[in-house]
Each structure stands twice: as structure tokens, then as C-alpha cells.
Design a protein around this motif. Sequence first.
Motif, short mmCIF file in Angstrom:
data_model
loop_
_atom_site.label_atom_id
_atom_site.label_comp_id
_atom_site.label_asym_id
_atom_site.label_seq_id
_atom_site.Cartn_x
_atom_site.Cartn_y
_atom_site.Cartn_z
N SER A 1 -59.92 -11.64 44.53
CA SER A 1 -58.55 -11.85 44.16
C SER A 1 -58.38 -12.85 43.53
N PHE A 2 -59.04 -13.99 43.51
CA PHE A 2 -58.97 -14.96 42.68
C PHE A 2 -58.88 -14.70 41.02
N ASN A 3 -59.58 -13.39 40.63
CA ASN A 3 -59.61 -12.68 39.60
C ASN A 3 -60.69 -13.48 38.44
N ASP A 4 -60.93 -13.20 37.46
CA ASP A 4 -60.95 -14.27 35.96
C ASP A 4 -59.82 -15.04 35.80
N PRO A 5 -60.32 -16.23 35.90
CA PRO A 5 -59.06 -17.09 34.88
C PRO A 5 -58.37 -16.29 33.71
N ASP A 6 -57.22 -16.40 33.64
CA ASP A 6 -56.62 -15.78 32.46
C ASP A 6 -56.40 -16.30 31.35
N ARG A 7 -56.82 -15.34 30.00
CA ARG A 7 -57.33 -16.55 29.25
C ARG A 7 -55.91 -16.29 28.32
N GLY A 8 -55.09 -15.97 29.49
CA GLY A 8 -53.85 -15.88 28.51
C GLY A 8 -52.72 -16.92 28.47
N SER B 1 -53.99 -16.65 37.21
CA SER B 1 -54.40 -15.30 37.70
C SER B 1 -53.38 -14.54 38.19
N LEU B 2 -54.13 -13.29 38.13
CA LEU B 2 -53.48 -12.34 38.45
C LEU B 2 -53.87 -12.08 39.55
N HIS B 3 -53.95 -11.79 40.93
CA HIS B 3 -53.45 -11.43 41.95
C HIS B 3 -53.95 -10.79 42.57
N HIS B 4 -52.65 -9.20 42.79
CA HIS B 4 -52.73 -8.98 42.65
C HIS B 4 -50.90 -7.70 42.12
#
Length: 312
Positions: free
Chosen positions: A298-305, A201-204
Motif C-alpha cells: 500500500s506504500f505503492n511506488d513513489p509518485d512521479r507526478g 503516493s496513492l495508498h488506495h
Amino acid sequence: MSARLLTHLRHVDLAVPDYDKQLDFYAGVWGLTKVEEDSGISFLAAEGSPEQYVVRLRKAAEKRLDLVSYGAASAADVDTLAERLLAGGVRLISQPGKVDTPGGGYGFRFFDVDGRTIEVSADVEVRRHRKIEEKESIPVKLSHVVLNSPDLDRTRNWYERHLGFRLSDTLSSPHMGEVMHFMRISNQHHSMALAKGPHASLHHVSFEMRGIDEYMRGSGRVIRAGFKKLWGPGRHMAGDNTFTYFLDPHGNTVEYTTELELLDEDTWHPHVYDFSRPEVTDQWGTANPMNELIAKESFNDPDRGCFVAPPV
């Protein structure tokens, strides 16, 4: 490790369901300039940067990181990199060719080891930009991007082997081991960092301000606008840069920073910093303490991409 063909970070592209709210944030309170918009896609520039845009927003059913884009010095370097990646077993999304975004250019896209879409381009037209004035609290440029990876060393090795990134510093602790690698493609301490997370995922995404006064004024503006401040203001030890982190309307972490360290690459040796020591995370001691809740944001959501190329 492959020879370095990348020159700098160009832009980070985000897809979000509530496109209007996201655009209002980045083109309003965050201080970017909308330079082009067409049917649910907008391109946002930083006034002090020669890049055509530093953030692209796209309206989509699901939140995702569309891609991270890097520059190369020439079309020949783009072709060389594509050939190397193909020979190294990297999955290309497109072959080198014309880039159909503001500024044009010549480039291609591919998946990294975690399935993120990466773009590399050259010959992009330079945007007319300007010097940011004193007390003008808007981003000068895109500073760096930090990505979460469930296998930190595998991802680090992939970026070193295929894209010529070099390690600047590492954060570690006695209880968690290594949790972040700061990676560079120039004398800037990091253009990218890799963080240990439960999923890709994106952290920041970090934006550089003119100076500390402008950084503080900008931070205050975002706080007064009611957006959630995660952490800061403070000054990191690795990179020696200032930081204040916020959440954008879709829960992506964004940072204002200044004074990111420039290295003498010939003499630099990476450090391993123990981030359980408070002066490592914040030399000043002014930021709220780092804790599990901040880390979890900052873990963010799991990246769907992951391993799904963006449609544009």
C-alpha cells in the motif's frame, strides 16, 4: 481552519504504461462502465453515481496519480476557494474556468503540499444513473481515496487549513505513533484519509457496493479472475466499514467497501485507535492479519507526478 467549500469526492485519475490492461480491469472485472474514450484516455463511471465518471485512465510512459477531483456547490464557491488558496500561498496550476472533460463545468487545479494535483469543480452536468439492484455486484459510487504522505501532520494541517477538511479519527500504535488520519468534508466519516508512508503516493481508492452480499460477490469475482487479494474481507473499526483490498494491474490498491459510517458532526469527537489491537483493523476477525508485506504494497511506488501537472 478554512470554511468548508468542498462537497464531495468526484473522481481519481490514473496514468499507466499498460493502458489496455488497466482499462480491461476497471471496465471489466472491477465493474465500472466506460462512458467515453479518446486517444489513450478513458472515462469510467459507476452505474449508481450521478458523477460523469469516477476514474479516468490515461496512457503514459510512467505510472502516476494524475489528480484527485472534488466538487463544490457553485461557481462562486470555486472562485472563492481559488482566491483563498492564492492568498494562502498555494500554487495554482490553472485559473478557474471551463472544465473540458465529460459533463463540463467550472473549475481549476492546484498542487497540494505534497505536490499532488487537486481539481475542484462545480456545475458539472449530472450523469443519468440508476439504482443498483439486489445481487448486482458492481460499484454504486466512489467512496474515498487514501493518500500516502511522508509528513502526516503537515499534510493533515494543510488540508484542514486550505480545504476545510475535518479530522474524524486517527490510527496509532505504541511503536509507530500516528499512522493514519481519516478526514471528512461532509457527514461521511471520510472522503479522504492520509497514511504515513515513505514517499508521496496513492495508498488506495475505495468503491462502495450496494450491500454486504454484493460486496462479497464482487470480491469473489475479482479473486476468481486471478487478481491479487491483499487484505480482507473484514470490517474496520474507524469508519465501521467493510473492506477487501486488491491490486490493480499496475500495483495500485483498490477496495470494495460498504456501510461507511455517517456522523453527527455537531457531537462527533475524534478517536485515537490503537491499530496494534486486531479488533481495530478488523472487528470481524475474518481478514488475513495485517502485516508488513501488506503495508508495503500500500506504500505503492513513489509518485512521479509530484509538482508536475498532468498534460490533460
